[in-house]
Structure formats: C-alpha cells, structure tokens
Design an enzyme around this catalytic site. Sequence first.
Site, PDB file in Angstrom:
ATOM      1  CD  GLU A  45       7.063 -29.826  41.800  1.00  0.00           C
ATOM      2  OE1 GLU A  45       6.398 -29.117  42.572  1.00  0.00           O
ATOM      3  OE2 GLU A  45       6.666 -30.125  40.657  1.00  0.00           O
TER       4      GLU A  45
ATOM      5  CG  HIS B  46       0.559 -25.976  35.883  1.00  0.00           C
ATOM      6  ND1 HIS B  46      -0.455 -26.299  36.749  1.00  0.00           N
ATOM      7  CD2 HIS B  46       1.712 -26.302  36.510  1.00  0.00           C
ATOM      8  CE1 HIS B  46       0.059 -26.821  37.852  1.00  0.00           C
ATOM      9  NE2 HIS B  46       1.369 -26.821  37.749  1.00  0.00           N
TER      10      HIS B  46
END
Length: 995
Positions: A465, A554
């Site tokens: 992240e 993703h």
Amino acid sequence: MCNTSHPLKNGKSSACVALFGVALFVLQLFSVESHAGMNAGSREIQANPLSPSSGVLAQTQEPDQMKSHRAHDLSTRMDEMKRASDERSRSKRRRSGMSETVTPRSPATVTRRPVAGTPLQIRRPGSKRMLTKPAASGRGPDERSARAFLRSARDLLRIDEPDSELTLSRHQTDLLNHRHLRFSQTYQGMPVWPAELMVHLDPAGEVYLMNGAFVPTPKKASTRPVLTADAAVEQAIAAVRSEMNSKSSAFSPDVSDPSLIIYAPGDKPPRLAWKMDVGVSILSRWLVVIDATTRDLLTAFNQVTDANVRGSGEDLFGVERTLNLWEEGGAYYMADTTQPMYNAAASNPPSPNATYGAIMILDAKNQPRTSEVESIPTVSLVGSYDSDSGWVPDAVSAAHSLTQTYEYYRDRLGRNSIDGKGCSIFGVVRLGSGYANAFWNSETKMMYFGDELPFAGAVDVVAHELTHGVTAHTANLIYWGQSGAMNESFSDIFGEMVESHVTGKDPDWLMGTNLSRAVRNMSDPSSIMIYPGLRYPATMSDFIDTHEDNGGVHYNATILAHAFYQLAAGLDRAIGIQAAEQIFYQVLTYHLVTNSKFVDARLACIASAEELFGKGSSQVLRTAEAFDAIHVFGDEPTSEDPPYIPPVTGDDATLFVYYDDQRGGYYLGRREEGDPDEGSRLSYYPVKPSRPAVSGDGRRAVFVDRNDDLCFIDTGGGVMEDCMGWDDVASVAMSPDESLYGFVFLDETGGEAGNQIAVFDMNAEPVEEGIHIFELVAPTFSEENVTISTIQRADAMAFTSDNKHIVYDALNLIQVEGGSQLEAWSIYAIDLETGQTLVLVPPVSGLQIAFPALSHTSDNFMTFDAYNTDTDQSTLYAVNLMTGDLKDIGTVENWGTPCYAGDDGAIIYSKQNASSPTGYALWRQPMADDRISVAGSSDIFLDDGDYGTIYRRGTYAGPNDTPDDTNGDDQDGDVHLDTGDGGGGCFITTVDFGS
C-alpha cells in the site's frame, strides 16, 4: 471558469439563451426597493461606467424579446430540474433515515461548550470562500465591527462587559481578505487564563463567525490572594521537584515572576491563582499554576516537547516489538521521531498536523460501526500512560510494518520516505467493525487498516500500500487499464521485497502471506483464482480485457510482477532480487510516465539495466528474456498526440470581477474591442467574487451573484442579467455548448458548500433523466477499489470540451481527536458517464491546490494555483495531462486564478495591485507552443480586475465538429455542425505534483 472555447457535443440547445428581456421592462416599472425586496440584499441601478472616465455602459440597448422568450424556456426548465433535484435529495434522506424537514435559516447557529456553557462557536449564515478583496480595512474599523457584535451577543457569550473584559491581542488578514481578531479574556484587570475567543470578518467587514474557549464573567472568583507571591514560588518549585522525582540537593530552577490570574480551564470553577514558569534545564521548562487561596497545585507541565523515548508492546501475532514513542505530559504517543527524515526545527509533536518526518499511528477505534466503510471517522493519535504496556496490538503491528517499509526504501533504494523528501508516514488502525480491507489513500496520504484481518501485521501488504504512495510521487501511473495494472504490479513487487528484507529469507512470492489466504502469486499467477473460472494471468497472451476492476488493475497485476519474478529468480541465469529491484526502482522513478503500458515497461527496464550495469551486460540480456517470458515483446510504445480543437477566430475578450468603491460591491466587468482600457460594467447588481463561465461562442455568461443566486447575462450587453431567484448556489459551471450545467449548492444552513456536484443536462427528456447528483469521494488503492468520503466541498469547476468530464477543486479533510484537522485542496475530475472520480492533482502537504482551468484548443492542458500556506504565495502551474509534464509559470501573492487565452498562446492571471480598488490587476504571460512553458516575460493586461475569463465571440468547433458557418458571423445565433471522425478530449493522468 476559463474553458470558454470548447466544442459542442450534441449541437446547440435552442432553449439555452440565458436572458430575460422582459426583466428589464419589469424593473423599469417597479422601484429599486421593490426589486431588492424580491432578492435579498441592497441593489442599486445606476448607469455609471466602470469609472467616472469610462464611456457608456454595456447595458444601453433595448431588450431582445425573442431572447427573452427563449430564456423563459431555460428558466422554466432549470426550475423543473431544481425541483427534481430537491425531490431526489429528499428521497435520499428518507431512504437513509434522515429527516426530510429542512431547517429554516436562522440569524445564527450557536454551539455551546459543555460545563462552561459559553458558545464554542457562533456561525452566521453566508460565509463563503471569497478570494478577492476591496481596499484593505484597518485594525480600527475591524475592531469596532467586532466589538459591536460582541456587545450585541453579550447574553449569548455570558460576558457582562465585553468592552472591558475582552482585550484585542491579535489582528490578522488572510489570503481571502477575511480578518481574524483574537481577544483575550480578562476580569478586573487580571488575565482569565487560558481563555480566548476569535471574531472573524468577511471581506465586506461583516462578522460571519465567532469561536473560542472562554468562561462566563467569573464574578464569584476571589480577587484577593491569601498566598503571597514568594510562597507561591516555593510551592511551584516543590511541585516541579515532585513531578520530576528529583532528590538532588542542587535542584535550583530559574523561576519567572509570578502573575495573578483567574485560572479558568473551562471544566472547573474559576480560581484566583499564581502563574509562573519554572526552568530546570534546556529540556525542562515547566508552566505551573498555584491556587492563590488554598496553595493547591492547579496545573504543571513541561513546555519543552523533546521527549522521544523507547517502549515496547505486543503485535497482532503476540510478538514483542520495540517502539519509538513521544512522551509529553506523562503520556506516550505512537509518534516515531527517531528517523533521519524527522524535521525537529519545524515540528511540534505530538500534533499530527504539526509534525514533519515522523511515523505516526492513529486509531479509528472501530468507527464507523460497520463492515461497509464509506467515510473516515475522527481519528486519534495512539497513546498510553505506560511506555511498555497498554498498546493496541494493531497499532504495534502498524508501527513495526511502516517502520520496516521506510527503512527498506531508505537503506536499499536510498529513498527518503514516500515522497523522497522525508514526509511523515501515517497509519490508521481499527477502521470499521469487521472491515476486511486495507488501503492507501493518496488524498489523505494515509494507510488504513481494517480490523477483520491482521493487515497491519502483514508487512508485504503494508509495503504494497505504501508503494502506491511512492508510485504517486514517481511514475504516477494512472489507476486504469494497463498503467493501473502496472501500478498494482510495482506495489506487489516492492511489498514482496520489503517482506524478504524484514525476514532475511528468500521471497515466498505470495502477496498477503500472513492473511487468511494469499491474494496473488508472483511465481505462479494461475495458481490463484480471481473467482471461479477465472485465474490470474502470467502473460500478455492471457491479458484480461474488462471494464471491471478499473479496467483490470488487480486482475492483470500479475503479468509485470511475473516478469520481475523471472528476472530475479525464475530464469535459468536469473540476476537475483537485489539487481532486479534496482532495475525496477530505476524504471519506476526515472522512466515510466503516467500512461505507460506494458511495452513501455519492457523498453524502460532494458534501458534501466543498461544504465545500471552497462550495455550488453548479462543483466540487460536477462531483462529482455524476462519480458519475452511474459509475451511482452519489443514493439514501439504507442503514443497519441492530443486532439486539437481549432480556436474561435477573433480577438480575445475578457470578463472579470472588480470592486466598485462607489457602489460598495463587486461587479462583473467586460473588455472587448471598443471598450475603454479599463473595461465596462456588465452586471447591474453585485456579484460573488468568483470566475464566470462563458459559452463557447462567447455570447453568454453564467455566474453567481452576491445573493447566492444563479444569473445569466449576454456578454454583448443590452439587457441586465437574469437571475433564477435561487439563494443557495455556491458555484456554477457551464459547458461550451450550454447543454450541461454543473452546480455546487450551499448546505441546508446556507453557510458552506455541500459535498455534491449536481450536473443538469438541458437536452435530456424527460427532465429527470438529465439530473445527475455526484457524491464527492476520494478514490483509494485497494483490492475492492473502495472510495471514502473525506471530501468536504467543491468550489471551482469546468467541463471538458467533449462533455465527458467535469473538473473541479475540492477540500479534503480528516478530523483528528482534540479538534485538529488535516486538510488540503486538490483537483479531481468526474467521468460523467461512469461516475468514476479521477485524481488529477493530489493533495500536497502545505499547499492548497485550486482553480483549475482547461486550455481552449485541447482538454489535455490545464493551469491552476498552488497556494503555499507558509509563504502566503501562490505558484501558478500549467500541466500536460497526457504526459504529466508540469511547468512553473510564476509566483504571485495570494491566489492567481489563472486561465488560458483564446488560442492558448498566453495565460491570464491575477496579481496584487494595491493602487486599484479591487486590490488586483490581470497580467498576461505568453506561452510556448507546448502550452505549458513560458515564452517571454509577463506584462500587465488590465489595471483593475480579478478572476479573469477569456472568450472569443464567433463560431467555434470541437474535435468532432466541422462548422458550416466558417465566416464567423453566425447570423442566426446558432451553430450548425457536421459530425466528423476526430478524437475527443482524453486527459488521462494524475499530476506528479509532490515529487
């Protein structure tokens, strides 16, 4: 806004002529006072020019009855849309359980402080973001206005004699020309401490807000001390010795002269007390308050904040972790100031918004109480009264994981924090209840951890992240399609590298090792299913072409990540993880651009390998093999020139806002060929200081007046403005073809703009189909592509020429427990078809980024303000939204509100001019052919004016349009278009503004 020469989408709306010719006739029949009663606020009709020396006003012609009829159609339709919008909002409130009753506006909204019972805030309706100003008001007039308000509110304040009990201690004027007056409370000549209040005046000198922490007149407090000053000093020294647990016989602190005060913390009865400073050392200077009657210690604390200490706590897996903590007032906080990035000189820890270069952990305390988190609650800095116990395991894990990630980037890659410049790193733990997600948000620049899974302890997830933040400050890959998939790939790659660095072991190539199941497998992507029947791809041959998941960001992330695995460990003669990570970091930092694709990554990786290891080296050869393995071969990367929109033929004309000191208000001015050098007054009535929007043919403008009403006006003059009779418009935008209107409405109190943008399509049938309400949200980087509601409000807006996007600036805000806030203005866009929010210029610490204006000949160029809160200066920028190239245009005091000239050959901006009534002049900066680089020096464009808007009167055509009327006369007032095959506007980037 300044997007005034953009193309049509579906042709010109025949109903979209925004003038009431009848309005002038009606106003001639009624008195000025009667009209003013219809629309609150004093309005004065005068035929005076912009200045006494100017010629005749623009408004001198007879009204056009045909235009009036068409304008009536527009008015009726807009009112229908407004009613439909209001009904939609009421339905939404009913569905959400909110009251559908709108509270009427009141003269003031009062919020009282518990215990003390005094107002902590009095808000008067009508405050708004106003960035221009009349001639500066002085301390004297402002104090008189503030004191008049305080006297009128004495019963609310519970202060008997405001004039004698409140002492003006500070007078400040901000960049908006709001004046802020700080008053200290006193009683019978003694300070009431710590008690202050502030009165805030708008640019017109009207009080719009009061806030403070003070107490009612302390009439019951004694004013005669029993304890002498010398005795109080002895008591204070003894108290500090006790607090420091000092037994030294040499304890001899330096004590300031004690002063008598009324000690009034607000939660206890006021007491007469002695206040003094007790200095023990350079790191220990205590403020002590001793009761002047009872000798009791009322408060004592060390005012020196150098207090970094070591502690420890158990993480989510029961492992004892060492913690770097900040100690203050006997409490310990998770604020690590030991890293080299910490800026001690500029910091005031433990305040999150006043600490620079620290790693700080905040706690959402399982708020909101839901597993479906859509907004960020108030957060607090994690703390404990014991450095070695009492710590939330999630916070311990987050502190450890964030520190390890920072140290990896510092030690292995030479990077100083996320932005490369030592910015603070924030983690927020325990978000939601049963919330199974973790994400990075580029707006708040924080890492958020849900509580359902041990995300904070999964160092590969944490590093994944935070790498999104690194990417935002380097290649800044747009989060869509192939570039978005690479954005995710780099996060997977460096997440895995951080985990390997922390464990000291070879990578396991799994993302989410410590979660209930791995998310992705870099070495064998197809071993994990996205959902039944669909597996993660390893090569471009298996690329998943989809509109889901932001175009598969993703889904396809494993392709580039698998190339990294092949290069580092998979090939027969793989080069190892350290050489591979150097190549990929070089690519991310110095080679890729916003819209790079997989083929760009191949070429960039080969070039980086050559830079690092030499041409023809084994590392270069293996890099090519790794991309061959994922079926990304050596084709040239594709690039498209931005589509060109021909400028309107004709001379540049200017709309602007100026302050008329004779009439005491802001007015809309115009300068066209034939007007005086200083321009002519266009609006009859005062306007809100903000930029108007102008149609693509330059004939009509829309703006917000002083009464928060929506108004239209013919730029050619002849009739006065026509206003809708609304009273809740904060800002407005109009598409060049006049078919789309964007509104930000004031909230129900009328005080602040709301966090929605309403877009009305005038061509829609039925009306309800043309109303679209967009909630303002901040996109995040997460597995579920969630958005969060940290956007408070929007302000300036502009439509792209193809009517596909609306660009706007918005305020992001995070509430921190204790009343502090982390906030910043930045620039976004909404895809009007999908509703997706795009981040164009993310928030940057210390800057307020606002006032976007698109170029006229393309949607891919934008200019904007970046206001520095420390220097009170704004740097003007121009950016190519296709490539992310950003250029500095110049610096001005306060805001510049720049916009492009009609052919994009210059940028017009505001610059302070103390000799003009408005306080600003317009300047012109010539621009190069690339539309973002300056070409020559700037010069003055208009002596007195602000919020300049450039337009050209005539026929215009967009990238899909070919005008029939090529001579520019457009006799019938409409434009007839043939649809061509040209491309539309396509800005696709997030500006790498913070790097």
